[in-house]
Design a protein around this motif. Structure first.
Motif, short mmCIF file in Angstrom:
data_model
loop_
_atom_site.label_atom_id
_atom_site.label_comp_id
_atom_site.label_asym_id
_atom_site.label_seq_id
_atom_site.Cartn_x
_atom_site.Cartn_y
_atom_site.Cartn_z
N ALA A 176 -4.43 2.61 -1.67
CA ALA A 176 -3.16 1.90 -1.38
C ALA A 176 -2.16 1.94 -2.20
O ALA A 176 -2.37 2.10 -3.59
CB ALA A 176 -3.90 0.42 -1.07
N PHE A 182 -6.31 7.26 11.95
CA PHE A 182 -6.50 7.61 10.50
C PHE A 182 -7.14 8.90 10.24
O PHE A 182 -8.23 9.03 10.55
CB PHE A 182 -6.93 6.43 9.65
N ALA A 236 3.73 0.62 5.74
CA ALA A 236 3.69 -0.47 6.69
C ALA A 236 4.98 -1.02 6.95
O ALA A 236 5.26 -1.89 6.23
CB ALA A 236 2.57 -1.46 6.18
N PHE A 271 -4.40 -3.97 8.36
CA PHE A 271 -4.45 -2.70 7.99
C PHE A 271 -5.63 -1.97 7.45
O PHE A 271 -6.11 -1.03 7.99
CB PHE A 271 -3.37 -2.20 7.33
N LEU A 287 -2.17 3.90 1.89
CA LEU A 287 -1.62 3.07 2.75
C LEU A 287 -0.70 2.34 1.75
O LEU A 287 -1.00 1.67 0.92
CB LEU A 287 -2.69 2.10 3.25
N LEU A 305 1.14 6.43 4.43
CA LEU A 305 1.26 5.63 5.51
C LEU A 305 2.31 4.47 5.16
O LEU A 305 1.61 3.67 4.24
CB LEU A 305 -0.20 5.38 6.21
N THR A 336 -2.12 -6.65 4.74
CA THR A 336 -3.17 -5.64 4.05
C THR A 336 -4.59 -5.73 4.46
O THR A 336 -5.30 -4.72 4.97
CB THR A 336 -3.45 -6.16 2.29
#
Length: 242
Positions: free
Chosen positions: A95, A184, A171, A232, A190, A169, A229
């Motif tokens: 992330a 995914f 958001a 996702f 992310l 990816l 968060t």
């Protein structure tokens, strides 16, 4: 020597077991007797950490609040991890967090990602040392277990992700598809931005796919970083378990 204080059983246990910073000394209320504290002190002795048994008033004077539960620890600077250590496996869940300035919110985000099995978090360069106790408490200790990578050169970091077949990816709603319409891949990063600042142009430019959370009402404001968060991250978990 730069030090910080962490307070309470959860935080002190996390810095001991996480082993991502040196614990210099533990101060504990001499009258504090419970199994969790006994475990912490046992681990401290194993690690040859200095333990001082003191009066509760001494800890009260050093702590920032009254929620320390009678135990605090003096710790050194946190050790950060290298991205190269985390990408050499088939499945990768990273992330990237930008624009989250509040240490409580940052802690909540780390707590969620750690619970979801995230391998590591990439963050821009920032000194969180002065907020270490807040982040540790807000994350319920997860900040001391989580792998954290400092992306001091964001462009180089993003390029490295692509070179290692890690899908970025973002958001955000621009040119995005619904989170629940996306499958995914096995190797992802992310990217989630704070609700005020969002993601930087550098990150958005490198995005492989933008995703958004579909609302069930006509609400036009962003959710908190911690809430986004969670949504996702646990959709990633759900898909991996199916």
């Amino acid at each position: 020597m730069e030090t910080c204080i962490v307070e309470g059983n959860i935080s002190v246990k996390a810095v001991l077991l996480g082993k991502k910073r040196k614990v210099h000394k533990i101060l504990v209320d001499a009258k504090k007797k419970d199994k969790d504290t006994a475990f912490i002190l046992h681990k401290a002795k194993e690690a040859q950490v200095d333990i001082a048994y003191v009066k509760r008033e001494e800890i009260d004077a050093l702590a920032t609040g009254k929620t320390h539960g009678g135990i605090i620890a003096y710790c050194g600077q946190r050790k950060y991890q290298n991205l190269e250590e985390l990408v050499n496996k088939k499945q990768v869940f990273l992330a990237l967090i930008e624009g989250v300035e509040d240490p409580f919110n940052f802690g909540y985000v780390l707590r969620t990602l750690y619970a979801a099995g995230c391998d590591g978090v990439l963050v821009p360069l920032r000194n969180w040392t002065t907020a270490a106790d807040v982040v540790t408490r807000a994350s319920a200790g997860a900040s001391e277990y989580m792998n954290i990578i400092i992306a001091d050169d964001m462009e180089d970091t993003l390029t490295y992700l692509h070179q290692n077949d890690i899908t970025l990816l973002c958001a955000q709603r621009k040119d995005a598809i619904s989170l629940y319409s996306y499958t995914f891949p096995e190797r992802i990063c992310l990217a989630i931005g704070g609700e005020m600042r969002g993601l930087s142009k550098a990150v958005m430019t490198h995005s492989d796919q933008n995703l958004y959370i579909p609302y069930r009402s006509d609400f036009r404001n962003a959710m908190t970083a911690a809430a986004s968060t969670a949504i996702f991250a646990f959709e990633v978990v759900r898909q991996k378990e199916n």
